[in-house]
Enzyme design. Structure first.
Site, PDB file in Angstrom:
ATOM      1  N   LEU A  56       0.710  -1.363   0.171  1.00  0.00           N
ATOM      2  CA  LEU A  56      -0.077   0.037  -0.239  1.00  0.00           C
ATOM      3  C   LEU A  56       0.912   1.152  -0.246  1.00  0.00           C
ATOM      4  CD1 LEU A  56      -2.835  -1.305   3.059  1.00  0.00           C
ATOM      5  CD2 LEU A  56      -2.887  -1.153   0.792  1.00  0.00           C
ATOM      6  N   ASP A  57      -0.026   2.458  -0.869  1.00  0.00           N
ATOM      7  CA  ASP A  57       0.740   3.958  -0.798  1.00  0.00           C
ATOM      8  C   ASP A  57       1.000   4.218   1.082  1.00  0.00           C
ATOM      9  OD1 ASP A  57       0.921   3.437  -3.287  1.00  0.00           O
ATOM     10  OD2 ASP A  57      -1.026   4.741  -3.385  1.00  0.00           O
ATOM     11  N   MET A  58       1.962   5.591   0.973  1.00  0.00           N
ATOM     12  CA  MET A  58       2.225   5.936   2.880  1.00  0.00           C
ATOM     13  C   MET A  58       1.030   6.387   3.065  1.00  0.00           C
ATOM     14  SD  MET A  58       4.805   8.584   3.642  1.00  0.00           S
ATOM     15  CE  MET A  58       6.583   7.516   3.573  1.00  0.00           C
TER      16      MET A  58
END
Length: 230
Positions: free
Chosen positions: A101-103
Site C-alpha cells: 500500500l502507498d504511504m
C-alpha cells in the site's frame, strides 16, 4: 523483541515460566546473565538456556496488519518508517508484504516469509480480489459504474484495466473491487475519469476481511492461509 516472549516462543512455554527461568539465572544473552523479561533482543544476539544455545526454527509465518498512514510497506527504507515498526516477532526483517500500500493509504496488509504464497496473492493470473474504500474530491456519477466495469485506460499503459466493480455509497464515497494490482492503480483509475482520491483504505483481500485495530496485527489461521491456495 522482548526476551521473555522470545523464550516463550522458542521453548514452547508460557511467558510466566520464561520469567521464572530468567529470575533463576538460567538464561544468558551474549554470555551475560539476563533476568529482565523486558530486555530487548537484537537480531544477532546469542541466547542460551541452561547453557544450550537457542537456535530459532523458523516456520513459514503469515500475518494481517492494519496499516496506518505514514508508513511504507517496504521492510527496509532508510528514509521512512516501515510497517515492521508494528511487528514484534523474531526476525521480523525476513517478512515481506504480499501486495503493498502507498504511504498515505491505510488498511489491510498481509505479511509473510513465504514467497510462493504471496505470489498467489499478487500474481494477476490468480485474480485475487482486493476491496477498497475510497473518498474522492469530486461528486461521483452513476455512469462510472459501467465505465469501471468495462475497464479503464490508464495513462502510459496499453491495456485497459480488468473489469472492476464500483459501488457508489454517496457522492464522495465508494467501494471498489479490483482483481489486479498495477502501480497506484486505484488512484490512477479515478484520475483517468477526472477525479482525485482523497483517502484510500483497503478493507479486504480475497475472502480475508480486516478485523484488527489500526496499528495492530495478528497471525492468520490455517483456514485463512489455505483460502489463498484454492
Amino acid at each position: 523483541m522482548r526476551l521473555d516472549k522470545f523464550l516463550a516462543h522458542h521453548l514452547g512455554i508460557s511467558r510466566s515460566l520464561a520469567n521464572k527461568a530468567l529470575k533463576a539465572e538460567m538464561v544468558t544473552v551474549n554470555g551475560q546473565i539476563i533476568k529482565a523479561g523486558a530486555y530487548q533482543l537484537a537480531n544477532d544476539d546469542k541466547v542460551t538456556y541452561r547453557d544450550n544455545d537457542i537456535i530459532p526454527v523458523m516456520e513459514k509465518r503469515y500475518f494481517m496488519l492494519h496499516k496506518p498512514q505514514g508508513y511504507v510497506c517496504s521492510t527496509d527504507d532508510p528514509d521512512h518508517a516501515t510497517i515492521l515498526y508494528f511487528i514484534d516477532e523474531p526476525m521480523a526483517e525476513k517478512l515481506h508484504a504480499a501486495g503493498r500500500l502507498d504511504m498515505d493509504t491505510t488498511g489491510l496488509v498481509l505479511l509473510t516469509d513465504d514467497g510462493q504464497w504471496s505470489h498467489r496473492i499478487t500474481s494477476p493470473k490468480h485474480h485475487c480480489q482486493k476491496e477498497y474504500h475510497v473518498t474522492v474530491t469530486a461528486p461521483l456519477d452513476e455512469s462510472l459504474v459501467a465505465t469501471f466495469a468495462a475497464g479503464i485506460q490508464l495513462k502510459g499503459e496499453k491495456q485497459l484495466t480488468k473489469p472492476a466493480k464500483l459501488i457508489i455509497v454517496d457522492e464522495y464515497h465508494a467501494q471498489l473491487i479490483i482483481s489486479e494490482g498495477r502501480y497506484h492503480q486505484v488512484k490512477r483509475m479515478f484520475a483517468a475519469v477526472g477525479n482525485h482520491v482523497q483517502s484510500l483504505h483497503r478493507h479486504r483481500i480475497g475472502n480475508l476481511i480486516l478485523d484488527v485495530d489500526e496499528g495492530e496485527y495478528r497471525r492468520l489461521t490455517e483456514n485463512e492461509i489455505k483460502s489463498f491456495l484454492s
